[in-house]
Write a protein that holds these residues in place. Structure first.
Motif, PDB file in Angstrom:
ATOM      1  N   ASP A 349       0.851  -1.193   0.000  1.00 16.00           N
ATOM      2  CA  ASP A 349       0.000   0.000   0.000  1.00 16.00           C
ATOM      3  C   ASP A 349       0.890   1.247   0.000  1.00 16.00           C
ATOM      4  OD1 ASP A 349      -1.602   2.130   0.692  1.00 16.00           O
ATOM      5  OD2 ASP A 349      -2.870   0.944   2.040  1.00 16.00           O
ATOM      6  N   PRO A 350       0.699   2.174  -0.970  1.00 15.20           N
ATOM      7  CA  PRO A 350       1.577   3.361  -1.033  1.00 15.20           C
ATOM      8  C   PRO A 350       1.623   4.137   0.288  1.00 15.20           C
ATOM      9  CG  PRO A 350       0.138   3.254  -2.946  1.00 15.20           C
ATOM     10  CD  PRO A 350      -0.299   2.166  -2.037  1.00 15.20           C
ATOM     11  N   ASP A 351       0.529   4.092   1.035  1.00 17.20           N
ATOM     12  CA  ASP A 351       0.507   4.829   2.311  1.00 17.20           C
ATOM     13  C   ASP A 351       1.449   4.211   3.350  1.00 17.20           C
ATOM     14  OD1 ASP A 351      -1.322   6.558   1.286  1.00 17.20           O
ATOM     15  OD2 ASP A 351      -3.071   5.508   2.107  1.00 17.20           O
ATOM     16  N   LEU A 352       1.813   2.942   3.127  1.00 18.06           N
ATOM     17  CA  LEU A 352       2.659   2.273   4.118  1.00 18.06           C
ATOM     18  C   LEU A 352       4.136   2.318   3.753  1.00 18.06           C
ATOM     19  CD1 LEU A 352       0.532  -0.959   4.818  1.00 18.06           C
ATOM     20  CD2 LEU A 352       0.487   1.236   6.005  1.00 18.06           C
ATOM     21  N   LEU A 353       4.413   2.714   2.483  1.00 17.36           N
ATOM     22  CA  LEU A 353       5.799   2.617   1.985  1.00 17.36           C
ATOM     23  C   LEU A 353       6.804   3.353   2.869  1.00 17.36           C
ATOM     24  CD1 LEU A 353       5.679   2.830  -1.908  1.00 17.36           C
ATOM     25  CD2 LEU A 353       6.693   1.028  -0.513  1.00 17.36           C
ATOM     26  N   ASP A 354       6.381   4.491   3.410  1.00 14.46           N
ATOM     27  CA  ASP A 354       7.321   5.278   4.212  1.00 14.46           C
ATOM     28  C   ASP A 354       7.557   4.682   5.599  1.00 14.46           C
ATOM     29  OD1 ASP A 354       7.703   7.013   2.205  1.00 14.46           O
ATOM     30  OD2 ASP A 354       6.408   8.597   2.992  1.00 14.46           O
ATOM     31  N   ARG A 355       6.774   3.664   5.972  1.00 15.80           N
ATOM     32  CA  ARG A 355       6.879   3.156   7.353  1.00 15.80           C
ATOM     33  C   ARG A 355       7.440   1.749   7.434  1.00 15.80           C
ATOM     34  NH1 ARG A 355       1.106   3.566   9.651  1.00 15.80           N
ATOM     35  NH2 ARG A 355       2.159   3.033  11.591  1.00 15.80           N
ATOM     36  N   ILE A 356       7.603   1.090   6.282  1.00 18.88           N
ATOM     37  CA  ILE A 356       7.926  -0.337   6.347  1.00 18.88           C
ATOM     38  C   ILE A 356       9.293  -0.630   6.969  1.00 18.88           C
ATOM     39  CG2 ILE A 356       6.422  -1.083   4.460  1.00 18.88           C
ATOM     40  CD1 ILE A 356       8.814  -1.010   2.616  1.00 18.88           C
ATOM     41  N   PHE A 357      10.200   0.370   6.960  1.00 16.89           N
ATOM     42  CA  PHE A 357      11.509   0.117   7.571  1.00 16.89           C
ATOM     43  C   PHE A 357      11.552   0.535   9.051  1.00 16.89           C
ATOM     44  CE2 PHE A 357      12.648   0.577   3.029  1.00 16.89           C
ATOM     45  CZ  PHE A 357      13.188  -0.683   2.842  1.00 16.89           C
ATOM     46  N   ASP A 358      10.453   1.104   9.545  1.00 15.55           N
ATOM     47  CA  ASP A 358      10.452   1.531  10.954  1.00 15.55           C
ATOM     48  C   ASP A 358      10.523   0.305  11.870  1.00 15.55           C
ATOM     49  OD1 ASP A 358      10.024   3.920   9.785  1.00 15.55           O
ATOM     50  OD2 ASP A 358       8.069   4.319  10.708  1.00 15.55           O
ATOM     51  N   PRO A 359      11.323   0.387  12.927  1.00 16.10           N
ATOM     52  CA  PRO A 359      11.369  -0.740  13.867  1.00 16.10           C
ATOM     53  C   PRO A 359       9.980  -0.982  14.470  1.00 16.10           C
ATOM     54  CG  PRO A 359      13.108   0.847  14.321  1.00 16.10           C
ATOM     55  CD  PRO A 359      12.233   1.464  13.293  1.00 16.10           C
ATOM     56  N   PHE A 360       9.641  -2.227  14.573  1.00 16.65           N
ATOM     57  CA  PHE A 360       8.393  -2.690  15.199  1.00 16.65           C
ATOM     58  C   PHE A 360       7.151  -2.367  14.368  1.00 16.65           C
ATOM     59  CE2 PHE A 360      11.367  -1.687  18.716  1.00 16.65           C
ATOM     60  CZ  PHE A 360      11.657  -2.989  19.059  1.00 16.65           C
ATOM     61  N   PHE A 361       7.351  -1.938  13.098  1.00 15.02           N
ATOM     62  CA  PHE A 361       6.180  -1.738  12.249  1.00 15.02           C
ATOM     63  C   PHE A 361       5.920  -3.033  11.479  1.00 15.02           C
ATOM     64  CE2 PHE A 361       4.235  -0.924   8.143  1.00 15.02           C
ATOM     65  CZ  PHE A 361       3.090  -0.251   8.538  1.00 15.02           C
ATOM     66  N   THR A 362       4.718  -3.551  11.588  1.00  9.29           N
ATOM     67  CA  THR A 362       4.404  -4.782  10.856  1.00  9.29           C
ATOM     68  C   THR A 362       2.945  -4.768  10.408  1.00  9.29           C
ATOM     69  OG1 THR A 362       4.369  -7.195  10.955  1.00  9.29           O
ATOM     70  CG2 THR A 362       3.807  -6.038  12.995  1.00  9.29           C
ATOM     71  N   THR A 363       2.712  -5.429   9.289  1.00 11.43           N
ATOM     72  CA  THR A 363       1.334  -5.589   8.818  1.00 11.43           C
ATOM     73  C   THR A 363       0.864  -7.021   9.082  1.00 11.43           C
ATOM     74  OG1 THR A 363       2.140  -6.169   6.628  1.00 11.43           O
ATOM     75  CG2 THR A 363       1.557  -3.857   6.994  1.00 11.43           C
ATOM     76  N   LYS A 364       1.783  -7.810   9.651  1.00 15.01           N
ATOM     77  CA  LYS A 364       1.417  -9.207   9.921  1.00 15.01           C
ATOM     78  C   LYS A 364       0.527  -9.275  11.158  1.00 15.01           C
ATOM     79  CE  LYS A 364       5.666 -10.965   7.913  1.00 15.01           C
ATOM     80  NZ  LYS A 364       7.027 -11.407   8.207  1.00 15.01           N
ATOM     81  N   GLY A 365      -0.157 -10.383  11.263  1.00 20.65           N
ATOM     82  CA  GLY A 365      -1.051 -10.566  12.400  1.00 20.65           C
ATOM     83  C   GLY A 365      -0.275 -10.772  13.695  1.00 20.65           C
ATOM     84  N   PRO A 366      -0.981 -10.745  14.853  1.00 18.32           N
ATOM     85  CA  PRO A 366      -0.319 -10.923  16.144  1.00 18.32           C
ATOM     86  C   PRO A 366       0.421 -12.263  16.193  1.00 18.32           C
ATOM     87  CG  PRO A 366      -2.597 -10.225  16.442  1.00 18.32           C
ATOM     88  CD  PRO A 366      -2.419 -10.501  14.993  1.00 18.32           C
ATOM     89  N   GLY A 367       1.643 -12.235  16.661  1.00 14.31           N
ATOM     90  CA  GLY A 367       2.445 -13.448  16.777  1.00 14.31           C
ATOM     91  C   GLY A 367       3.100 -13.877  15.487  1.00 14.31           C
ATOM     92  N   GLU A 368       2.847 -13.166  14.380  1.00 14.37           N
ATOM     93  CA  GLU A 368       3.424 -13.582  13.091  1.00 14.37           C
ATOM     94  C   GLU A 368       4.693 -12.798  12.735  1.00 14.37           C
ATOM     95  OE1 GLU A 368       0.372 -15.268  10.028  1.00 14.37           O
ATOM     96  OE2 GLU A 368      -0.317 -13.289  10.658  1.00 14.37           O
ATOM     97  N   GLY A 369       4.910 -11.678  13.371  1.00 13.19           N
ATOM     98  CA  GLY A 369       6.109 -10.901  13.052  1.00 13.19           C
ATOM     99  C   GLY A 369       6.390  -9.878  14.126  1.00 13.19           C
ATOM    100  N   THR A 370       7.685  -9.553  14.276  1.00 11.40           N
ATOM    101  CA  THR A 370       8.054  -8.586  15.318  1.00 11.40           C
ATOM    102  C   THR A 370       8.112  -7.164  14.758  1.00 11.40           C
ATOM    103  OG1 THR A 370      10.386  -8.849  14.791  1.00 11.40           O
ATOM    104  CG2 THR A 370       9.460 -10.285  16.506  1.00 11.40           C
ATOM    105  N   GLY A 371       8.142  -7.058  13.419  1.00  5.15           N
ATOM    106  CA  GLY A 371       8.290  -5.726  12.827  1.00  5.15           C
ATOM    107  C   GLY A 371       9.726  -5.268  12.797  1.00  5.15           C
TER     108      GLY A 371
END
Lengths: 415, 112
Positions: A349-371
């Motif tokens: 999603d273009p709105d998320l592109l600027d945040r994907i490298f932020d620590p602890f940012f994840t689009t995965k469900g709970p328990g699926e990724g630490t971000g």
């Protein structure tokens, strides 16, 4: 000769004079008309802007060379074909021409009206239209000047991309500084916790029930240590003893591992275009980068299936071709190994592109990724003196490009 | 007598008519200048000069004005010597003014 004869003679002379006057004025008008036409044609063929003259119903009466060019008609034999077209058909949306006519009715002129124009091959380009009404060849017409905005829009997009990348770099630097400070302090606190837990363990009898609680506390502290380790990776604060190594070997190895780990619905392709590329750094960390990126690609393809491409090639900065993949803005000129992990999944999603490298940012469900996956990748690439870019659009997959300075290669870098 | 308009000036003084600037009126708007030219011919005492050396542009209605309301009128005035002073700087004068000679054979056309 009496008075009447003299008057007749005077009138005869006047009629002859008027006949000659008609000839003089006609010759003068002919020359003036020719001069005006020459002037119009010279101006219209000299000014570097496409212009059209058409009637309100769309019949084309005049176009210049630049108009033929911009609409993709050949200079040699496209003129007649272009002229046969109704002026409304050069608009992608005929409603735009109706808007132009309405503007001319309301204001007498149109300045910079936005429209999308259609070329001979059906392709479309953005344009700004300027138009006025005039009389041409005795008919009420409109003169329309077309400014092709394609290059302007491309430049604007490049500028926006560059600004976005610079903002992203600055943000990552700021986050890195903050996270590095926290990780460092947290590490010191963890050292105390580990020390005290160890002392507490030693002071308890073998069968003491409290040992179970202390072991739980130790496990939690281990998880915290691991998280601090990833934060340090992101902040590039872990010490590394750099060696020169071939990236191709790691790409092949990770490709093989990912093939074994993914479902049969996901194809893994490894394309090595720079087999001799050597970079300086930590091979284990490059391994980690590829595993993280491939794991993310596998995550988005798991349900729908698709392909993961691992591509290694070389790149020169600045790139010779401005339309190539957007280069990272902050890399010094030189030759680089470009390691790409691309997938044909749903894209980001273009709105998320600027945040994907932020620590602890994840689009995965709970328990699926630490971000922390992409944050760590970003930190490792930066720690190797490189930079990252992402190409993605909704529905068109995603490609992560990691640039590393080349230590040596037998292949010349692609421009 | 002087008529001034947007970008032009027509002046009659001492048996000389001088037209300056750019003159491109619609046919009906030349009426005051027609009257001035005809009056100048009627008042002339043996000679009249038209000075258009500084007339940069004249449209076809203006050409008709000079032909009909000045030259043909002058040709009908007994014993009137008409001179036109022109400039080589302006193409329209070089191309058109010599053709005025057909209207009045003894008229003098002087280019500078």
């Amino acid at each position: 000769m009496d008075e009447r004869d003299r008057e007749i003679e005077r009138l005869r002379r006047r009629v002859a004079g008027l006949e000659k006057t008609v000839q003089i004025v006609t010759r003068f008008s002919g020359r003036a008309e020719r001069d005006m036409l020459d002037l119009f044609e010279t101006i219209s063929e000299t000014v570097p802007v496409p212009l059209l003259i058409s009637t309100e119903s769309g019949e084309q009466l005049f176009h210049n060379r630049q108009a033929l060019e911009i609409f993709g008609f050949s200079q040699a034999d496209g003129s007649a074909e272009f002229k046969r077209r109704n002026a409304a058909t050069v608009y992608e949306n005929p409603e735009d021409r109706r808007r132009l006519l309405a503007l001319l009715d309301a204001r007498g002129e149109a300045r910079g009206l936005s429209a999308r124009m259609k070329k001979a091959d059906g392709s479309v380009f953005p344009a700004a239209l300027h138009s006025r009404r005039l009389i041409y060849q005795g008919r009420p017409c409109l003169l329309t000047v077309i400014h092709d905005l394609s290059e302007l829009k491309r430049e604007e997009q490049r500028r926006l991309n560059l600004e976005r990348q610079i903002r992203q770099t600055q943000k990552m630097e700021a986050i890195g500084t903050l996270a590095g400070g926290i990780a460092h302090d947290f590490n010191n606190i963890l050292a105390v916790i580990f020390g005290k837990l160890d002392l507490a363990m030693r002071s308890l009898p073998e069968k003491a029930p409290a040992r179970r609680h202390l072991n739980d506390a130790l496990s939690a502290a281990q998880r915290a240590k691991s998280m601090v380790g990833r934060l340090l990776d992101f902040c590039r604060l872990r010490e590394m003893a750099p060696v020169a190594f071939p990236v191709a070997a790691i790409a092949r190895e990770v490709g093989g591992m990912i093939r074994c780990l993914t479902s049969s619905r996901v194809r893994v392709n490894v394309r090595i275009e720079a087999p001799d590329a050597l970079i300086m750094g930590d091979p284990t960390q490059i391994h980690q980068i590829l595993m993280n990126l491939c794991a993310n690609a596998d995550y988005v393809l798991r349900q729908r299936g698709g392909a993961i491409d691992i591509i290694l090639r070389t790149a020169h900065m600045p790139p010779a071709d401005g339309n190539a993949v957007d280069p990272p803005p902050n890399l010094p000129p030189g030759d680089y190994a470009r390691l790409t992990v691309a997938d044909n999944g749903p894209g980001i999603d273009p709105d998320l592109l600027d945040r994907i490298f932020d620590p602890f940012f994840t689009t995965k469900g709970p328990g699926e990724g630490t971000g922390m996956g992409l944050s760590v990748v970003h930190g490792i690439v930066a720690g190797h003196g490189g930079a990252m870019t992402v190409e993605s659009a909704p529905g068109q997959g995603a490609a992560f490009h990691c640039y590393f300075p080349l230590a040596a290669t037998s292949e010349p870098a692609d421009p | 007598m002087k008529i001034e308009g947007d970008g032009y000036c027509v002046e009659h003084e001492n048996e000389e008519i001088a037209i300056r600037g750019k003159l491109s009126l619609m046919l009906e708007d030349y009426a005051p200048i027609e009257t001035l030219l005809e009056w100048a011919v009627a008042e002339a005492d043996g000679r009249l000069t038209l000075d258009i050396r500084n007339l940069e542009y004249l449209n076809s209605s203006g050409i008709k004005l000079l032909c009909v309301n000045l030259i043909l009128e002058a040709a009908d005035a007994p014993g009137l010597a008409l001179t036109i002073r022109c400039s080589n700087r302006f193409t329209w004068q070089r191309e058109t003014v010599p053709t005025f000679q057909d209207l009045m054979t003894d008229m003098v056309i002087a280019f500078e």
